[in-house]
Design a protein around this motif. Structure first.
Motif, PDB file in Angstrom:
ATOM      1  N   GLN A 173     -13.412 -12.467   7.242  1.00  0.00           N
ATOM      2  CA  GLN A 173     -12.085 -12.151   6.390  1.00  0.00           C
ATOM      3  C   GLN A 173     -11.622 -13.263   5.549  1.00  0.00           C
ATOM      4  O   GLN A 173     -11.297 -13.036   4.302  1.00  0.00           O
ATOM      5  CB  GLN A 173     -10.939 -11.316   6.819  1.00  0.00           C
ATOM      6  CG  GLN A 173     -11.232  -9.944   7.643  1.00  0.00           C
ATOM      7  CD  GLN A 173     -11.921  -9.207   6.647  1.00  0.00           C
ATOM      8  OE1 GLN A 173     -11.599  -9.065   5.451  1.00  0.00           O
ATOM      9  NE2 GLN A 173     -13.012  -8.426   7.171  1.00  0.00           N
ATOM     10  N   CYS A 176     -13.313 -13.973   2.550  1.00  0.00           N
ATOM     11  CA  CYS A 176     -12.861 -12.977   1.243  1.00  0.00           C
ATOM     12  C   CYS A 176     -11.530 -13.355   0.606  1.00  0.00           C
ATOM     13  O   CYS A 176     -11.123 -12.471  -0.158  1.00  0.00           O
ATOM     14  CB  CYS A 176     -12.608 -11.500   1.932  1.00  0.00           C
ATOM     15  SG  CYS A 176     -14.383 -10.912   2.624  1.00  0.00           S
ATOM     16  N   LEU A 177     -10.824 -14.459   1.250  1.00  0.00           N
ATOM     17  CA  LEU A 177      -9.503 -14.634   0.919  1.00  0.00           C
ATOM     18  C   LEU A 177      -9.441 -15.515  -0.324  1.00  0.00           C
ATOM     19  O   LEU A 177     -10.348 -16.471  -0.685  1.00  0.00           O
ATOM     20  CB  LEU A 177      -8.755 -15.228   1.946  1.00  0.00           C
ATOM     21  CG  LEU A 177      -8.363 -14.412   3.168  1.00  0.00           C
ATOM     22  CD1 LEU A 177      -7.758 -15.250   4.024  1.00  0.00           C
ATOM     23  CD2 LEU A 177      -7.242 -13.474   2.483  1.00  0.00           C
ATOM     24  N   ARG A 178      -8.432 -15.402  -1.424  1.00  0.00           N
ATOM     25  CA  ARG A 178      -8.476 -16.165  -2.420  1.00  0.00           C
ATOM     26  C   ARG A 178      -8.038 -17.594  -2.026  1.00  0.00           C
ATOM     27  O   ARG A 178      -8.513 -18.645  -2.532  1.00  0.00           O
ATOM     28  CB  ARG A 178      -7.542 -15.444  -3.509  1.00  0.00           C
ATOM     29  CG  ARG A 178      -8.062 -14.409  -4.106  1.00  0.00           C
ATOM     30  CD  ARG A 178      -7.362 -13.660  -5.319  1.00  0.00           C
ATOM     31  NE  ARG A 178      -7.975 -12.323  -5.411  1.00  0.00           N
ATOM     32  CZ  ARG A 178      -7.229 -11.372  -5.331  1.00  0.00           C
ATOM     33  NH1 ARG A 178      -5.929 -11.098  -5.036  1.00  0.00           N
ATOM     34  NH2 ARG A 178      -7.811 -10.101  -5.622  1.00  0.00           N
ATOM     35  N   GLN A 254       1.013 -13.927  -0.169  1.00  0.00           N
ATOM     36  CA  GLN A 254       0.463 -12.739  -1.110  1.00  0.00           C
ATOM     37  C   GLN A 254      -0.887 -12.273  -0.426  1.00  0.00           C
ATOM     38  O   GLN A 254      -1.222 -11.099  -0.716  1.00  0.00           O
ATOM     39  CB  GLN A 254      -0.144 -13.684  -2.211  1.00  0.00           C
ATOM     40  CG  GLN A 254       1.084 -14.143  -3.173  1.00  0.00           C
ATOM     41  CD  GLN A 254       0.916 -14.616  -4.402  1.00  0.00           C
ATOM     42  OE1 GLN A 254      -0.556 -15.201  -4.863  1.00  0.00           O
ATOM     43  NE2 GLN A 254       2.045 -14.796  -5.196  1.00  0.00           N
ATOM     44  N   GLU A 255      -1.261 -12.735   0.701  1.00  0.00           N
ATOM     45  CA  GLU A 255      -2.606 -12.274   1.235  1.00  0.00           C
ATOM     46  C   GLU A 255      -2.419 -12.201   2.805  1.00  0.00           C
ATOM     47  O   GLU A 255      -1.808 -13.380   3.587  1.00  0.00           O
ATOM     48  CB  GLU A 255      -3.752 -13.111   1.139  1.00  0.00           C
ATOM     49  CG  GLU A 255      -4.053 -12.977  -0.499  1.00  0.00           C
ATOM     50  CD  GLU A 255      -5.338 -13.792  -0.588  1.00  0.00           C
ATOM     51  OE1 GLU A 255      -6.604 -13.218  -1.070  1.00  0.00           O
ATOM     52  OE2 GLU A 255      -5.647 -14.885  -0.384  1.00  0.00           O
ATOM     53  N   GLN A 279      -1.572  -0.298   4.601  1.00  0.00           N
ATOM     54  CA  GLN A 279      -2.113  -0.484   3.468  1.00  0.00           C
ATOM     55  C   GLN A 279      -1.171  -0.024   2.440  1.00  0.00           C
ATOM     56  O   GLN A 279      -1.188  -0.548   1.342  1.00  0.00           O
ATOM     57  CB  GLN A 279      -3.438   0.176   3.278  1.00  0.00           C
ATOM     58  CG  GLN A 279      -4.787  -0.457   3.934  1.00  0.00           C
ATOM     59  CD  GLN A 279      -4.725  -2.062   3.111  1.00  0.00           C
ATOM     60  OE1 GLN A 279      -4.408  -2.251   2.124  1.00  0.00           O
ATOM     61  NE2 GLN A 279      -5.885  -2.933   3.764  1.00  0.00           N
ATOM     62  N   ALA A 283       0.538  -2.346  -0.417  1.00  0.00           N
ATOM     63  CA  ALA A 283       0.361  -2.238  -1.826  1.00  0.00           C
ATOM     64  C   ALA A 283       1.771  -2.053  -2.526  1.00  0.00           C
ATOM     65  O   ALA A 283       1.985  -2.444  -3.724  1.00  0.00           O
ATOM     66  CB  ALA A 283      -0.382  -0.778  -2.161  1.00  0.00           C
ATOM     67  N   LEU A 287       1.175  -7.024  -1.889  1.00  0.00           N
ATOM     68  CA  LEU A 287       0.520  -7.930  -1.038  1.00  0.00           C
ATOM     69  C   LEU A 287      -0.953  -7.425  -0.735  1.00  0.00           C
ATOM     70  O   LEU A 287      -1.416  -6.222  -0.905  1.00  0.00           O
ATOM     71  CB  LEU A 287       0.914  -7.539   0.704  1.00  0.00           C
ATOM     72  CG  LEU A 287       2.209  -8.348   1.039  1.00  0.00           C
ATOM     73  CD1 LEU A 287       2.507  -8.026   2.404  1.00  0.00           C
ATOM     74  CD2 LEU A 287       2.197 -10.044   0.963  1.00  0.00           C
ATOM     75  N   ARG A 288      -2.075  -8.188  -0.547  1.00  0.00           N
ATOM     76  CA  ARG A 288      -3.323  -7.970  -0.484  1.00  0.00           C
ATOM     77  C   ARG A 288      -3.726  -7.978   1.120  1.00  0.00           C
ATOM     78  O   ARG A 288      -3.297  -9.020   1.521  1.00  0.00           O
ATOM     79  CB  ARG A 288      -4.330  -8.918  -1.117  1.00  0.00           C
ATOM     80  CG  ARG A 288      -5.482  -8.742  -0.989  1.00  0.00           C
ATOM     81  CD  ARG A 288      -6.621  -9.546  -1.861  1.00  0.00           C
ATOM     82  NE  ARG A 288      -7.815  -9.260  -1.901  1.00  0.00           N
ATOM     83  CZ  ARG A 288      -8.717 -10.122  -1.561  1.00  0.00           C
ATOM     84  NH1 ARG A 288      -8.613 -11.345  -1.090  1.00  0.00           N
ATOM     85  NH2 ARG A 288     -10.145  -9.717  -1.252  1.00  0.00           N
ATOM     86  N   LEU A 290      -6.101  -7.229   4.228  1.00  0.00           N
ATOM     87  CA  LEU A 290      -7.508  -7.360   4.728  1.00  0.00           C
ATOM     88  C   LEU A 290      -7.411  -6.945   6.201  1.00  0.00           C
ATOM     89  O   LEU A 290      -6.471  -7.533   7.046  1.00  0.00           O
ATOM     90  CB  LEU A 290      -8.218  -8.404   4.704  1.00  0.00           C
ATOM     91  CG  LEU A 290      -8.369  -9.036   3.019  1.00  0.00           C
ATOM     92  CD1 LEU A 290      -9.085 -10.527   2.965  1.00  0.00           C
ATOM     93  CD2 LEU A 290      -9.026  -8.047   2.272  1.00  0.00           C
TER      94      LEU A 290
END
Ligand code: FEC
Length: 317
Positions: A173, A176-178, A254-255, A279, A283, A287-288, A290
């Motif tokens: 994961q 996959c994070l920004r 944010q994530e 989730q 939303a 927040l994102r 995972l």
């Protein structure tokens, strides 16, 4: 070697939800409202795969103990072929549905088992988790006149293979994070009623698992949270994962990566409480979120179970 692998159990069919729920409630049938609410949760996820996953864990654990077959069929092989029965045998018993733990203990006694090790597909000890599995085995053994000796793997919150397996999945994961360095990593386990958690053992074990994974990966921001609190009026331990997400948003995250360290397998509490409810919360908060994939019957988790069982068996001598 004889092993009793235990897990929570789930209904196979819609009409089994009511008796399953009644069993969870120690024989008290749920109100129509509670039943409708639980049925709706199953409806939303489709169906819990927990029984099939637990069965796969049992089959693969037996294969690993016997080392008679590879854990997975070879590439291009259409079928793994007949299963070779070696000297190790794994029985499967679930807490709240068929095959019940008592049914498994009876089958073991009928097979002439003289000594067995038990292990639960749940890594943390509490009076509402591992202790209840132990009670069910001991009750079944007592009713049959103690046909075999029994040892239970109590807990495995910091087994190196388990920590490694979790860390590997968290790392997937991270990729996959920004902005991995600014994300929050939340480690969750099933909440239990506060009155059952007063000794703090369960919370400490869950914290230890989270800490080991965080240390292994050098995570800057991590915390534990609780999920899936039951529908009862008493207070349950918190913070609930949804509350912790609210707090995370207020803290400027944010994530968020959530890892259900209390649950090796996919089931209702993962698919509904995390993939649907949490989730939705995320939303709403912008927040994102995972979610780390579960261990299920993957070879690295089976190896953890194999190692623990072999060590416990050695303690008989
Ligand atoms: O996929 C499935 O169908 C089964 C998912 C499932 C797992 C699971 C694991 C744990 N539970 C633990 C404690 C409690 C306590 C109560 C309780 C109630 C429920 C209900 C459902 C349910 N649990 Fe569960 N649990 C799963 C499912 N659990 C469904 C009933 C509806 C509800 O309250 O949400 C409260 C009992 C009572 O009413 O008196 C306490 C603990 C675990 C983790 C250890 C383990 O896996 O055994 C602790 C999976």
């Amino acid at each position: 070697m004889n092993v009793l692998l235990m897990a929570y159990g789930t209904p196979y069919r819609q009409e089994e939800i009511e008796p399953y729920y009644t069993d969870i409630r120690r024989g008290r049938p749920p109100s129509p409202e509670l039943l409708a609410e639980l049925s709706e949760r199953y409806h939303l996820i489709g169906r819990s795969p927990l029984n099939e996953i637990t069965y796969a864990q049992a089959v693969r654990l037996e294969a690993a103990l016997n080392a008679s077959l590879p854990l997975y069929p070879q590439p291009f092989q259409s079928s793994p072929g007949p299963r070779v029965r070696g000297p190790a045998r794994v029985y499967l018993g679930t807490k709240h549905w068929h095959p019940f733990i008592a049914e498994a203990v009876q089958a073991m006694a009928q097979d002439g088992v003289k000594q067995a090790v038990g292990i639960v597909a749940a890594p943390h000890f509490s009076s509402r988790s591992i202790a209840e599995y132990r009670e069910k085995v001991e009750k079944a053994l007592a009713e049959l006149g103690h046909p075999f000796r029994f040892r239970l793997v109590e807990a495995y919150p910091e087994h190196p293979g388990y920590i490694q397996a979790l860390a590997q999945r968290v790392l997937e994961q991270v990729w996959c994070l920004r902005e991995p360095g600014r994300a929050l990593f939340l480690f969750t386990a099933h909440s239990i009623p506060e009155k059952s958690a007063q000794d703090g053992i369960y919370q400490a074990q869950v914290r230890t698992t989270a800490e080991r994974v965080a240390q292994k990966l050098g995570l800057a921001h991590w915390d534990t949270a609780w999920q899936s609190a039951g529908r009862t009026p008493e207070p349950w331990i918190g913070p609930d994962v949804n509350e912790r997400l609210e707090e995370a948003a207020a803290q400027g995250y944010q994530e968020v990566v959530v890892t259900a360290v209390g649950f090796p397998s996919d089931h209702l509490e993962v698919f509904y409480d995390l993939d649907y409810e949490a989730q939705n919360t995320a939303a709403r908060l912008g927040l994102r979120l995972l979610r780390t994939r579960s261990l299920n019957a993957d070879p690295d988790y089976i190896e953890v179970l194999r190692d623990l069982v072999v060590r416990e068996w050695a303690a008989f001598e």
